[in-house]
Scaffold this active site. Structure first.
Site, short mmCIF file in Angstrom:
data_model
loop_
_atom_site.label_atom_id
_atom_site.label_comp_id
_atom_site.label_asym_id
_atom_site.label_seq_id
_atom_site.Cartn_x
_atom_site.Cartn_y
_atom_site.Cartn_z
N ARG A 14 17.76 65.70 33.50
CA ARG A 14 18.94 64.84 33.28
C ARG A 14 19.49 65.01 31.87
O ARG A 14 20.68 64.87 31.64
CB ARG A 14 18.62 63.37 33.58
CG ARG A 14 17.50 62.78 32.76
CD ARG A 14 17.22 61.35 33.18
NE ARG A 14 15.92 60.92 32.70
CZ ARG A 14 15.69 59.72 32.16
NH1 ARG A 14 16.66 58.86 32.02
NH2 ARG A 14 14.48 59.39 31.78
N SER A 41 20.59 56.30 31.59
CA SER A 41 19.73 57.12 32.46
C SER A 41 20.33 58.49 32.71
O SER A 41 19.62 59.46 32.91
CB SER A 41 19.52 56.42 33.81
OG SER A 41 18.84 55.20 33.63
N GLU A 62 28.88 51.91 43.98
CA GLU A 62 28.90 53.36 44.16
C GLU A 62 29.91 53.81 45.20
O GLU A 62 30.50 54.90 45.08
CB GLU A 62 27.50 53.85 44.53
CG GLU A 62 26.45 53.63 43.45
CD GLU A 62 25.86 52.23 43.42
OE1 GLU A 62 26.17 51.44 44.35
OE2 GLU A 62 25.09 51.91 42.51
N ARG A 171 14.24 62.74 36.58
CA ARG A 171 13.98 61.82 35.47
C ARG A 171 12.98 62.34 34.44
O ARG A 171 13.23 62.19 33.24
CB ARG A 171 13.46 60.50 36.06
CG ARG A 171 12.94 59.53 34.99
CD ARG A 171 12.47 58.22 35.60
NE ARG A 171 11.89 57.36 34.58
CZ ARG A 171 10.60 57.34 34.28
NH1 ARG A 171 9.75 58.12 34.91
NH2 ARG A 171 10.15 56.53 33.34
#
Lengths: 318, 283
Positions: A14, A41, A62, A171
């Site tokens: 990411r 994030s 979303e 992640r």
């Protein structure tokens, strides 16, 4: 060739996405970013700081984000939507299907925290079905890069490709091993090692495990043909067939359900064009759970030893 | 100044086109199409700055998005009658290899359509995205969007409505086709929309209303709405319409939401609608 792939750093994929989007901010004025309450994030703060007018905070909504992106694309922008993989696919499948895929909108759906390696948050967030859902959509390109460098390169490359793309990354901090100057070509697999006993096709985080597995297999005298499949759709059919014609057997490795994953695409191709024994390293019709990334990969059969065992099992079936 | 008499003539022809399209393939949605005919005619023949020489991006033009895609027959007729594609093509509606899909789509390249719709609740989001694109381009033209009332039951609508106010998207005029009917019956019985005006106001939108079956009122109200754009607030017009308007047996009921008339009822309907611009030939 395997000697070219060694860990040089540890960074998340990411972070590679965030770095790629920042580069695009400079080079592509038509690139805009949207995020559904996950800026930190998705690592896009630098883009937002530099070009605030080209960023849209959507909140926890979303479905609306996908529609907004379709509308922005209609006016000639190149929207990058950003949220977790779970909320980028299953939650908004109908919006993607109608407003983006069927409508041929040039939207880049950028999805972090895919797969088991999301870790402690558990199965609600560990989507393992997203590749399958997205590859079924006509006209959708599906890309799952393997490390920071490849994710950054993919993020940049998809801006110059006209069409909807699903870009999947993750992640955890993860070994960086692809040389930063490795060219990224959508739909073109990266041949990482030349071998004649078994073909290993890996995507995403598991490419690193496949490198480690290949090194061990080679040390045991097995000749491994190792291929990094960053683009699951369109699949580099020539690369897959050329490899299996040499080796006569195949292993796939991915952080995804076996149903709908990379392995399924490869076995479908092989069964039609060049039938060969194959083994699958993938999650087998199961949800994940809380734990560390490494613990989860081990428990669900996606470890280095699982790839080694799968390779040996595939060779034994020849 | 609008030539209302001429617009009314166009509207009766469009209503004929709607009945003939759905009759020929014994499917499609005449009720909502007839109800929104006056709105569409006012929009395409008076209000929109648009170019039938279609470009997807539509720079320097007003853009229209239809969220309730099932009323495709009225849109197709108005697009054809405005010169986007040959009127004769209306005879291909819902047939194999046609650009006139059951629900509007870009896939076959039909000029005038910018996004597929049919699965409900998505149009306002797309329209808002296009409005953001216009702002980034410094393009002063407006975005228009029509939604059904039943589809306001979809959650995504309210995600979009919240976004529009928060981001001060003030270059958009959304119209709600408030006919009070949906497939299973009156909206009041299926899923009551409550006080729509209060709901939109509470979400931060400027709310107006008009009679969607009065072309003059439609033009006047949208003209007023245009004057309110650019003030940091998105605009919605609650448009009262009668489903099936212009064909007596289709009015006052939800029965003709998604049903085509048989031969006899087609003739009965056409007898109520003057042929003003010439019917397209049936192949």
């Amino acid at each position: 060739m395997l000697d070219n792939y060694n860990q040089t750093d540890k960074k998340s994929t990411r972070d590679g996405f965030g770095a790629g989007v920042y580069e695009l901010g400079k080079s592509h004025p038509e690139v805009v970013a949207l995020c559904a309450d996950l800026i930190g994030s998705l690592k896009i703060q630098k883009f937002i700081d530099e070009w605030p007018e080209r960023f849209f905070q959507v909140g926890i909504a979303e479905a609306n984000m996908m529609g907004l992106a379709a509308g922005l694309a209609t006016t000639g922008k190149i929207p990058y939507t950003s949220t977790f993989a779970n909320f980028s696919t299953g939650r908004v499948y109908d919006q993607i299907r109608q407003s983006i895929a069927y409508s041929h909108k040039n939207v880049k759906i950028c999805a972090s925290h895919a797969g088991l390696t999301l870790g402690e948050d558990g199965a609600t967030h560990q989507i393992l079905e997203d590749i399958g859902m997205m590859k079924m959509l006509p006209g959708m390109t599906v890309i799952n890069p393997c490390d920071y460098n490849q994710t950054k390169a993919a993020t940049i490359a998809i801006a110059d490709f006209d069409g909807p793309v699903y870009l999947r990354f993750g992640r955890p901090g993860w070994p960086v091993f692809m040389p930063a100057d490795t060219p990224f070509e959508i739909g073109k697999a990266v041949h990482m090692n030349e071998g004649s006993d078994v073909s290993i096709f890996a995507t995403g985080h598991l490419v690193w495990y496949a490198v480690e597995a290949a090194k061990q297999l080679v040390s045991e005298g097995v000749s491994v043909d190792l291929i990094n499949i960053h683009t699951i759709k369109p699949l580099d059919e020539e690369a897959v067939l050329a490899s299996v014609r040499k080796t006569g057997c195949a292993v796939s490795a991915e952080e995804h359900q076996r149903n709908g994953g990379l392995g399924e695409s490869i076995s479908s191709l092989l069964s039609e064009k060049h039938p060969a024994p194959m083994n699958f390293v993938a999650v087998n019709d199961s949800f994940g759970e809380s734990g560390t990334s490494i613990e989860l990969l081990d428990k669900y059969g996606l470890g280095i030893k699982d790839i080694i065992n799968a390779a040996k099992a595939a060779m034994a079936k020849k | 100044m609008a030539d209302i008499a001429q617009l009314k003539k166009i509207a009766t022809q469009v209503r004929r086109d709607i009945l003939r399209q759905v009759h020929q393939v014994n499917s499609g949605h005449p009720g909502g199409s007839l109800g929104c005919t006056d709105f569409f005619v006012a929009l395409y023949f008076e209000i929109l700055k648009h170019d039938p020489n279609f470009s997807m991006e539509g720079k320097g033009q007003d853009l229209f998005f239809l969220s309730n895609g099932h009323i495709s027959p009225v849109w197709y007729s108005v697009l054809a009658r405005s010169g986007y594609f040959p009127v004769e093509e209306l005879a291909t509606f819902r047939k194999l290899n046609s650009r006139l899909q059951g629900h509007p789509a870009t896939h076959e390249g039909l000029p005038g359509i910018r996004v597929a719709s049919g699965s409900l609740g998505q149009g306002i989001s797309v329209a808002l995205g296009a409005a953001l694109g216009k702002k980034l381009d410094g393009d002063d033209q407006l975005i228009y969007c029509l939604t059904g009332d039943g589809e306001l039951q979809e959650g995504q609508i309210w995600e979009a409505v919240m976004f529009g106010a928060h981001h001060k998207v003030d270059n958009i005029i959304v119209t709600v086709d408030y006919n009070g009917q949906q497939i299973d019956g009156p909206t009041k019985e299926v899923m009551d929309l409550g006080d729509l005006e209060a709901k939109w106001k509470a979400f931060g939108w400027e709310v107006m209303s008009m009679d969607g079956n009065d072309i003059e009122d439609v033009i006047q109200t949208i003209t007023k709405a245009k004057a309110k754009t650019g003030q940091g607030v998105p605009i919605v017009i609650i448009m009262k319409t009668e489903m099936g308007m212009g064909v007596d047996y289709m009015m006052g009921t939800h029965a003709w939401h998604g049903k085509a008339p048989n031969d006899e009822l087609l003739e009965k309907g056409l007898a109520q609608l003057e042929e003003t611009l010439g019917d397209y030939p049936i192949k």
